[in-house]
Design a protein around this motif. Sequence first.
Motif, PDB file in Angstrom:
ATOM      1  N   ALA A   1       0.821  -1.223   0.000  1.00 23.71           N
ATOM      2  CA  ALA A   1       0.000   0.000   0.000  1.00 23.71           C
ATOM      3  C   ALA A   1       0.850   1.267   0.000  1.00 23.71           C
ATOM      4  O   ALA A   1       0.493   2.265  -0.614  1.00 23.71           O
ATOM      5  CB  ALA A   1      -0.939  -0.007   1.205  1.00 23.71           C
ATOM      6  N   GLU A   2       1.988   1.231   0.679  1.00 27.52           N
ATOM      7  CA  GLU A   2       2.869   2.400   0.755  1.00 27.52           C
ATOM      8  C   GLU A   2       3.828   2.491  -0.429  1.00 27.52           C
ATOM      9  O   GLU A   2       4.642   3.406  -0.512  1.00 27.52           O
ATOM     10  CB  GLU A   2       3.632   2.385   2.072  1.00 27.52           C
ATOM     11  CG  GLU A   2       2.703   2.583   3.273  1.00 27.52           C
ATOM     12  CD  GLU A   2       3.366   2.330   4.606  1.00 27.52           C
ATOM     13  OE1 GLU A   2       4.594   2.072   4.647  1.00 27.52           O
ATOM     14  OE2 GLU A   2       2.650   2.396   5.625  1.00 27.52           O
ATOM     15  N   GLY A   3       3.752   1.516  -1.342  1.00 26.08           N
ATOM     16  CA  GLY A   3       4.584   1.546  -2.536  1.00 26.08           C
ATOM     17  C   GLY A   3       5.997   1.023  -2.337  1.00 26.08           C
ATOM     18  O   GLY A   3       6.834   1.151  -3.227  1.00 26.08           O
ATOM     19  N   ASP A   4       6.266   0.406  -1.183  1.00 27.95           N
ATOM     20  CA  ASP A   4       7.602  -0.140  -0.924  1.00 27.95           C
ATOM     21  C   ASP A   4       7.836  -1.464  -1.636  1.00 27.95           C
ATOM     22  O   ASP A   4       8.988  -1.846  -1.866  1.00 27.95           O
ATOM     23  CB  ASP A   4       7.808  -0.336   0.583  1.00 27.95           C
ATOM     24  CG  ASP A   4       7.775   0.977   1.343  1.00 27.95           C
ATOM     25  OD1 ASP A   4       8.084   2.022   0.734  1.00 27.95           O
ATOM     26  OD2 ASP A   4       7.430   0.961   2.533  1.00 27.95           O
TER      27      ASP A   4
ATOM     28  N   ALA B   1       9.048  -3.123  -9.462  1.00 29.51           N
ATOM     29  CA  ALA B   1       7.844  -2.967 -10.289  1.00 29.51           C
ATOM     30  C   ALA B   1       7.983  -1.757 -11.204  1.00 29.51           C
ATOM     31  O   ALA B   1       8.442  -0.699 -10.790  1.00 29.51           O
ATOM     32  CB  ALA B   1       6.621  -2.810  -9.403  1.00 29.51           C
ATOM     33  N   ARG B   2       7.603  -1.946 -12.434  1.00 28.80           N
ATOM     34  CA  ARG B   2       7.637  -0.845 -13.396  1.00 28.80           C
ATOM     35  C   ARG B   2       6.374   0.000 -13.294  1.00 28.80           C
ATOM     36  O   ARG B   2       6.372   1.159 -13.650  1.00 28.80           O
ATOM     37  CB  ARG B   2       7.775  -1.401 -14.810  1.00 28.80           C
ATOM     38  CG  ARG B   2       9.110  -2.063 -15.008  1.00 28.80           C
ATOM     39  CD  ARG B   2       9.297  -2.520 -16.424  1.00 28.80           C
ATOM     40  NE  ARG B   2      10.568  -3.194 -16.505  1.00 28.80           N
ATOM     41  CZ  ARG B   2      10.820  -4.195 -17.293  1.00 28.80           C
ATOM     42  NH1 ARG B   2       9.899  -4.628 -18.110  1.00 28.80           N
ATOM     43  NH2 ARG B   2      11.997  -4.762 -17.297  1.00 28.80           N
ATOM     44  N   GLU B   3       5.316  -0.628 -12.838  1.00 27.40           N
ATOM     45  CA  GLU B   3       4.035   0.059 -12.712  1.00 27.40           C
ATOM     46  C   GLU B   3       3.554  -0.059 -11.270  1.00 27.40           C
ATOM     47  O   GLU B   3       3.973  -0.945 -10.544  1.00 27.40           O
ATOM     48  CB  GLU B   3       3.007  -0.580 -13.640  1.00 27.40           C
ATOM     49  CG  GLU B   3       3.367  -0.493 -15.095  1.00 27.40           C
ATOM     50  CD  GLU B   3       2.372  -1.252 -15.978  1.00 27.40           C
ATOM     51  OE1 GLU B   3       1.306  -1.640 -15.480  1.00 27.40           O
ATOM     52  OE2 GLU B   3       2.697  -1.449 -17.153  1.00 27.40           O
ATOM     53  N   LYS B   4       2.663   0.852 -10.910  1.00 28.68           N
ATOM     54  CA  LYS B   4       2.059   0.808  -9.586  1.00 28.68           C
ATOM     55  C   LYS B   4       1.275  -0.489  -9.427  1.00 28.68           C
ATOM     56  O   LYS B   4       0.665  -0.984 -10.381  1.00 28.68           O
ATOM     57  CB  LYS B   4       1.145   2.022  -9.418  1.00 28.68           C
ATOM     58  CG  LYS B   4       0.624   2.181  -8.039  1.00 28.68           C
ATOM     59  CD  LYS B   4      -0.166   3.469  -7.909  1.00 28.68           C
ATOM     60  CE  LYS B   4      -0.495   3.627  -6.485  1.00 28.68           C
ATOM     61  NZ  LYS B   4      -1.541   3.951  -5.889  1.00 28.68           N
TER      62      LYS B   4
END
Length: 134
Positions: free
Chosen positions: A87-90, A95-98
């Motif tokens: 969820a925090e993007g860690d 990953a190339r995309e969200k």
Amino acid sequence: MPAKTICALVAVLFCIPAIAADKKPSPEQLALAYEVKGILDTHCGKCHGVGGSRTDDMSIVSYEALMKGGTVVPEKPDQSDLYTAIAEGDMPKKAREKFPQAQLDSIKKWIEDWAVDWETGDDHGTPSEQITQQ
């Protein structure tokens, strides 16, 4: 209070835990567990799956491995390292995309809904029961 009423209440109190213990996850919970397993295999398997280089800090090799050390805390996504890292993007790191929001929502729902075991179909009891069993 009449003796019959007291006996009935005592009987009900002793039956409730037995009924709850026999409760099995619904087909929807099992389907969600399988969906989450597929999501984790797709997005996390290369590093955290079989042969992955990061299985020491989080492993998705098995349900049991994933549940160790606070990676997943049933009913509490905000206390689950797996959910918060995504969820925090860690995670995933490379990953190339969200991370797709719909898949993150599925992981959150799975955790909120007792994080049912995709291997056995069990919900493994309440978090307090898990702590006493370890």
